[in-house]
Design a protein around this motif. Sequence first.
Motif, short mmCIF file in Angstrom:
data_model
loop_
_atom_site.label_atom_id
_atom_site.label_comp_id
_atom_site.label_asym_id
_atom_site.label_seq_id
_atom_site.Cartn_x
_atom_site.Cartn_y
_atom_site.Cartn_z
N GLU A 67 -1.44 -7.45 2.53
CA GLU A 67 -0.79 -7.50 1.21
C GLU A 67 -0.50 -6.07 0.76
O GLU A 67 -1.40 -5.23 0.75
N ASP A 68 0.76 -5.80 0.42
CA ASP A 68 1.12 -4.42 0.04
C ASP A 68 0.83 -4.13 -1.43
O ASP A 68 0.72 -2.97 -1.82
N ASP A 113 0.82 -11.87 3.19
CA ASP A 113 1.94 -11.75 2.25
C ASP A 113 3.23 -11.73 3.06
O ASP A 113 3.28 -11.11 4.12
N GLN A 116 6.38 -10.84 1.79
CA GLN A 116 7.21 -9.70 1.41
C GLN A 116 6.41 -8.41 1.54
O GLN A 116 5.63 -8.05 0.66
N LEU A 117 6.61 -7.74 2.67
CA LEU A 117 5.92 -6.48 2.96
C LEU A 117 6.98 -5.42 3.22
O LEU A 117 8.09 -5.73 3.66
N LYS A 122 2.55 -17.73 -4.74
CA LYS A 122 1.90 -16.92 -5.76
C LYS A 122 2.45 -17.32 -7.12
O LYS A 122 3.58 -17.77 -7.21
MN MN Z 1 4.38 -7.98 -1.11
#
Ligand code: MN
Length: 128
Positions: free
Chosen positions: A8-9, A52, A54-55, A104
């Motif tokens: 997770e970023d 996650d 979207q990284l 999320k």
């Molecule tokens: Mn992300």
Amino acid sequence: MAHILIVEDNEANMRLARLLLVNAGHTVVWAADAESGLTLAREAQPALILMDIQLPGMDGLAATALLKQDPHTAHIPVIALTAMAMKEDREKTRLAGCDAYISKPLRYKELYQVIDTLLQPTTTSPLR
Ligand code: MN
């Protein structure tokens, strides 16, 4: 109780996920990008990965596809974490090899339920 990898970023999202997991008795390692997540997955051999989608750089779908092609990590269940709500996007996580999907913001009941299902001993699997 399991050893779980969070990829997770966003640090605030990671902290929330880690809090929920630690409260349930799990231990947690964290990677902020796909590349270090792949390395940690091989080295730490977690029982489960929260990924996650979207990284920055390589996204979670590509990372999951690589995990599932690698004999060292292919057996580890991956839960996709995503803000994407569209049905086609859910299908994309499935095609990439994700074992489950959570949108999320994280809800603890849903998270615990999905984890319990994925960590069940394979002997209880109806496929056996
Ligand atoms: Mn992300």
